[in-house]
Design an enzyme around this catalytic site. Structure first.
Site: not given
Ligand SMILES: Nc1ncnc2c1ncn2[C@@H]1O[C@H](COP(=O)(O)OP(=O)(O)OP(=O)(O)O)[C@@H](O)[C@H]1O
Ligand SMILES: [Mg+2]
Length: 1107
Positions: A110-111, A115, A160, A163, A390
């Site tokens: 994540s982060g 995306t 994030n 997120s 993620g």
């Protein structure tokens, strides 16, 4: 910009090593050092062969400009410095040129920038693919779907600020030219628990904050919302504002994006209404209320919020309130309703909010799909872009993290399978010399989670479906039993005593050693979230709204469609959709982007080595580099390889009749490629260095250009020749047609001239013949005419002679007759003078009279006795005869008329005649009686039963019966009486009873007196001394005076053969008893119509007033 001007290359100005395969020496440290070095110099992308490693810069870099897009467009992968655009270009070109469906797998925690990477890929593809109004609209819609889904599906988390809280896989569809046609988005499990509760330092989904910050006053008023975040329980307070994020501006972007994607204004309004309703649901509070049975029941504290929600959703307030207070359980057609306590009510409220939001999100995805779906049915090429949440490790990890991490395990697995496992296996299979490279295969962790018999998800499902009390603890117990021995599963209570003393592991938790690290999951909420139940009362209540969108979101609330079947659990649903996704990905050519997060502070320029090292390890990047290094950069089956490069060798071009492998061998030998650069597998050729491949590609490109020129040359030659031949053919055709045309014209002209001449000659001949024939005919006719004239002349001469002869004969006869007549007249003159004159006169008179009678006969008038007309007299000498004849005719006519009379009619006329003789011109009343027939019996007395007695007493035939007024002798007043006349007497009787008052023989009557006037009064004078005359003469009045007196007169005449005297005078005397009374008529106004008014003036006078 001209592509040829760009002089960059993978090796030009290289910072560190662009492709890790080239690292020397290859160690983890050198690898990390290389990444850091590049990161510090803003080179965030590094290759491992064809895999792109992307390190999140956490700042804006000027490497995504349109110029950069142009730079990377249509360039070989290794030609320029590493960039995500190179990967996107490679994928797009092999989709367009080699017809291979592609997928771009973006992984990382994540982060890490997944995306962002997916958006970069999409924007690059959009920039390089076809152009045109329609294509641009498709592109714009595909790109603008991102802000909409991010607003509703992304949130700020600790890791994030944007997120993704859902998984997204988007298929972009292209036509054969590589122009985009549309797309399909699949979404995976939204983290809906965030709607009602967010961990510390995190936010709810962006859309709530965007709406409150960016919505106009008017919109907020319509949605019944306040602008302040702290008004809403569902919005975490501590981190409502995110640095560098302008929620208001983002709201405008989202609205604009929705419009571009194709949302109608009213659809946007409906969506925002649902968002507002979810937000307001959080503000509904419950309070306990004790019941008699000691249980607590929940009540809504402040109904205002509920009312507003109901108004927003077009809902009946009572229905929703009831759904928050009761729960109906239906089993085997039995409904049991139980009340909810406060905790249950809060649970129901949150479940509703979560469900509403989750379903709204799915609806949005479907709605976007509807807009962006390809409009044609032609075969499509597909590029899939996978951007899924993620891998994440929180302080408190729950069901959602478990699911997210499972998904990441699966992606890691597919990566391992396709890059490490399959590749190595393939070398062995193809018989290439190969030393195996060790790597960690995470299949064992996937097994632990998804195994159908003893996987964690299967256990969870089993627990959820089990009857009896099921709690998160019983689930953990079950896990402890089943998974205890699994090497990747850790729990304090598991049968193995490995973790008995591990104090970092609380009792209500279990830990999984994921590929990316150990994650401790709290079991709390697992069962509930997996069940994902919404009370049926709530779904039914939602279905009952007037809000079209909400109604559509809860189809199971429709009682007609209600099913008792349990919906599949969230876990099993997710597992199935991930399996489908994996299957789908395996059919496509994979392209990997592995995102790395350089620090935990979301800070630019910070490269935390330990953190990156951890990621490098669990992502298996070192293994990846090793396999790549030892292996070959490119492999391809012989057939397509030969097909692609056969034009580079004269032996293989254009056709190679033997085996593909031999062909490739001949080809590579002729191209003089060093033998160490390639290996021959069983079915594939392996090329070690990308550079060799590029060389091949370059040669191919040049050769293709030559071939294109050749084709062009041949084509042009062919085209010119075809054109020439066509023109030649056309010229021949045209000249043939022209010649034909002129010849035809000439022929037609000649033909018409010939015809004219022909017709003139024929005409001249015909006319000549006609003339001859006419002359001949004329000669014949002339002879006949002359003969006829001659004969006629002779006949007329003969006729004249005969006529002359006849005339002469007639003249002779006439003269002879005259002569004879003269002779006879002379002889008989003396006899004629003596007799003839009188005879002629008589004869003439006779003829005249005869004529007169005959004419009179024709002109006779009608037979009516009243007719007076008579024809005019023709001769004066017949005057008397004419008058006499008129009289005789009239008498005869009257006789004829009389002869038709019956005896009865005759008697009536006789009576009428009698009356006329008596009264005509004497009494004024007479005129009235002329037209009245004398009926006699006016009472029909014999038929009337009332007078039966009266008629019985009278033996004779009744001549007259009528009602008259008898004048009282004393006072002159009248009384109605029946007046009967027979052949010998007249009778006076009472009108009502029929009783006879007087019976007087007619012989006793001496005379009758009447006035000259119009009145009906008459006096009957009786013989003096007769019995009837005891009281004196009678005075009567009657309208039928004329008839009565006439009948009386005639009766007396028939009886006595004497005519009684009828005195007509305006003054006469009557005998009353011993008195002689004068009846005097005077003229005066009348009270009672025509009836005379009598008044006895004194002993001597009775005055009668008549009109
Ligand atoms: N290439 C980049 N250039 C600049 N900033 C970037 C880039 N990639 C990522 N970022 C920054 O990092 C943040 C997080 O990236 P992103 O949202 O893509 O992460 P993610 O991998 O999708 O995470 P999650 O799994 O939580 O969705 C972005 O909001 C952006 O600020
Ligand atoms: Mg994301």
């Amino acid at each position: 910009m001209m592509k040829s001007e760009v002089k960059t290359s993978l090796l030009d100005n290289m910072i560190g090593v662009g492709d890790s395969v080239l690292l020397e020496p290859l160690t983890e440290d050198s690898f990390l050092e290389n990444l850091k070095n590049r990161f510090d110099h803003s080179e965030i992308y590094t290759y491992i062969g064809s895999v792109v490693i992307s390190v999140n810069p956490y700042r804006h870099l000027p490497i995504y400009t349109p110029e950069k897009v142009e730079e990377y467009r249509n360039r070989n992968f290794y030609e320029l410095s590493p960039h995500i655009y190179a990967l996107a270009d490679e994928a797009y070109r092999s989709l367009r040129d080699q017809d291979k469906d592609q997928c771009i797998l973006i992984t990382g925690e994540s982060g890490a920038g997944k995306t962002e990477a997916s958006k970069l890929v999409m924007s690059y593809v959009a920039a390089v693919c076809g152009k045109g109004a329609e294509v641009n609209q498709v592109k714009e819609q595909l790109l603008q779907s991102n802000p909409v889904l991010e607003a509703f599906g992304n949130a700020k988390t600790m890791r994030n600020d944007n997120s993704s809280r859902f998984g997204k896989y988007m298929d972009i569809e292209f036509d054969f030219k590589g122009d985009p046609l549309g797309g399909v988005i699949s979404n995976y499990l939204l983290e809906k628990s965030r709607v009602v509760k967010q961990p510390r330092g995190e936010r709810n989904f962006h859309v709530f904050y965007q709406l409150l910050s960016g919505g106009s006053e008017d919109l907020l008023k319509r949605l019944k919302l306040e602008r302040e975040f702290n008004q809403y329980n569902y919005l975490g307070l501590d981190s409502a504002k995110v640095n560098g994020v302008d929620d208001a501006a983002n709201f405008r972007t989202v609205k604009n994006a929705m419009q571009i994607v194709g949302f109608m204004d009213d659809e946007v309004e409906l969506v925002l209404e649902v968002v507002a309703a979810v937000l307001k649901l959080g503000n509904i509070e419950f309070k306990p209320e004790s019941r008699v049975n000691g249980l607590d029941e929940s009540r809504i504290q402040d109904k205002n919020e509920l009312k507003e929600i109901c108004e927003l959703l077009g809902q009946d307030q009572a229905v929703l309130e009831r759904a928050f207070s009761f729960r109906t359980v239906e089993a085997k057609q039995e409904k049991v309703s139980t009340t909810l306590n406060v905790a249950q009510a809060y649970y129901a409220r949150d479940a509703l909010a979560k469900n509403l939001y989750n379903r709204l999100f799915t609806w949005l995805v479907n709605r976007i799909n509807e807009s962006i779906k390809a409009q044609t049915k032609v075969r499509k090429k597909v590029m899939g872009v996978l951007d899924i949440y993620g891998f994440e490790i929180f302080e408190n990890n729950s069901f959602e993290q478990f699911i997210i991490n499972y998904c990441n395990e699966k992606l890691q697995q597919i990566f391992i399978e396709l890059t490490l496992k399959e590749e190595q296996e393939e070398y062995i299979k193809e018989g290439i010399e190969w030393t195996h490279i060790e790597y960690f295969d995470n299949a064992i962790i996937c097994e632990l989670i998804e195994n159908n018999t003893n996987g964690i998800l299967a256990m969870l499902d089993e627990e959820c479906l089990r009857p009896g009390t099921v709690t998160d603890e019983t689930f953990l117990e079950k896990l402890n039993q089943v998974c205890a021995v699994h090497e990747r599963f850790e729990s304090r209570m598991s049968k193995s005593s490995r973790f008995l003393n591990d104090t970092t592991l609380p009792h209500n938790c279990f830990r999984i050693q994921h590929y990316a690290g150990k994650v401790m999951y709290h079991v709390e909420g697992f069962v509930d979230k997996n069940n994902d139940l919404l009370y049926r009362d709530l779904s039914q209540a939602m279905w009952k709204t007037n809000h079209v969108l909400v109604k559509a979101l809860f189809p199971e609330g429709n009682p007609a469609k209600m099913s008792l079947k349990r919906p599949p659990t969230a876990g099993s649903q997710f597992k199935a959709s991930v399996a489908t996704l994996m299957k789908n990905l395996q059919t496509k050519n994979p392209n990997y982007i592995r995102c790395i997060k350089p620090n935990d502070q979301k800070a630019p320029h910070v490269f935390t080595e330990a953190l990156v090292c951890h990621q490098v390890r669990y992502l298996g990047l070192m293994e990846n580099v090793r396999v790549r290094r030892a292996g070959y950069a490119f492999k391809q089956p012989y057939e397509p390889c030969l097909e692609r490069y056969k034009m580079l060798c004269s032996q293989t071009w254009p056709h190679w009749r033997q085996g593909a492998r031999d062909g490739v061998q001949v080809l590579l030998t002729e191209l003089q490629i060093p033998p160490e650069e390639f290996s021959y597998g069983r079915s594939k050729i392996f090329i070690r260095n990308p550079r060799t491949l590029f060389e091949l590609e370059d040669l191919r490109k040049r050769r293709l250009e030559d071939l294109a020129t050749l084709i062009q040359k041949i084509y042009r030659g062919w085209k010119c020749r075809t054109r020439f031949l066509l023109m030649k053919k056309s010229q021949i055709t045209i000249s043939a047609w022209t010649k034909r045309h002129f010849q035809r014209k000439k022929y037609l002209h000649l033909k018409s001239v010939t015809l004219v001449i022909q017709s003139y000659i024929r005409g001249w001949k015909a006319r000549k013949l006609l003339r001859e024939l006419k002359h001949q005919k004329l000669c014949e006719e002339s002879a006949t005419t002359i003969a006829a004239y001659w004969r006629g002349f002779q006949a007329r001469r003969e006729l004249r002679r005969l006529k002359e002869e006849a005339r002469r004969k007639h003249a002779v006869a006439v003269i002879w007759a005259y002569w004879l007549g003269l002779k006879i007249r002379r002889e008989y003159r003396k006899f004629f003078r003596a007799n003839a004159g009188r005879k002629i006169y008589e004869f003439t008179i006779q003829r005249i009279i005869q004529k007169y009678f005959l004419e009179l006969k024709k002109k006779l008038p009608s037979m009516s006795p009243t007719e007076t007309a008579w024809p005019a007299r023709p001769y004066l000498f017949l005057d008397n005869t004419h008058t006499e004849l008129k009289r005789i005719f009239h008498l005869w006519r009257c006789k004829k008329y009389r002869d038709q009379f019956t005896a009865q009619k005759k008697a009536i006329f006789e009576e009428k005649l009698e009356a006329s003789e008596l009264f005509k011109d004497k009494k004024a009343l007479y005129a009235n009686s002329v037209c009245q027939p004398f009926q006699g019996d006016y009472l029909e007395i014999s038929k009337n039963p009332k007078y039966q007695k009266l008629t019985g007493a009278v033996e004779e035939k009744i001549l007259l019966a009528d009602v008259v007024n008898k004048i009282n002798r004393a006072n002159g007043k009248g009384t109605p009486r029946i007046f009967l006349l027979t052949q010998s007497k007249f009778i006076i009787a009472d009108q009502k009873s029929g009783q006879i008052k007087s019976n007087i023989p007619v012989m006793d009557i001496t005379s009758v007196s009447v006035s000259k006037q119009i009145d009906g009064l008459f006096a009957v004078h009786l013989k003096e001394g007769s019995t009837a005359a005891a009281k004196g003469d009678f005075l009567f009045t009657s309208d039928r005076l004329i008839e009565i007196i006439t009948k009386l007169y005639r009766t007396i005449f028939f009886k006595t053969n004497q005519k009684i005297n009828v005195e007509i005078n305006n003054e006469f005397l009557v005998q009353f008893n011993q008195d002689k009374v004068c009846v005097k008529f005077i003229q005066g106004a009348q009270k009672n119509g025509n009836l005379p008014a009598c008044k006895r003036k004194n002993n001597r006078l009775l005055e009668v007033t008549v009109p």
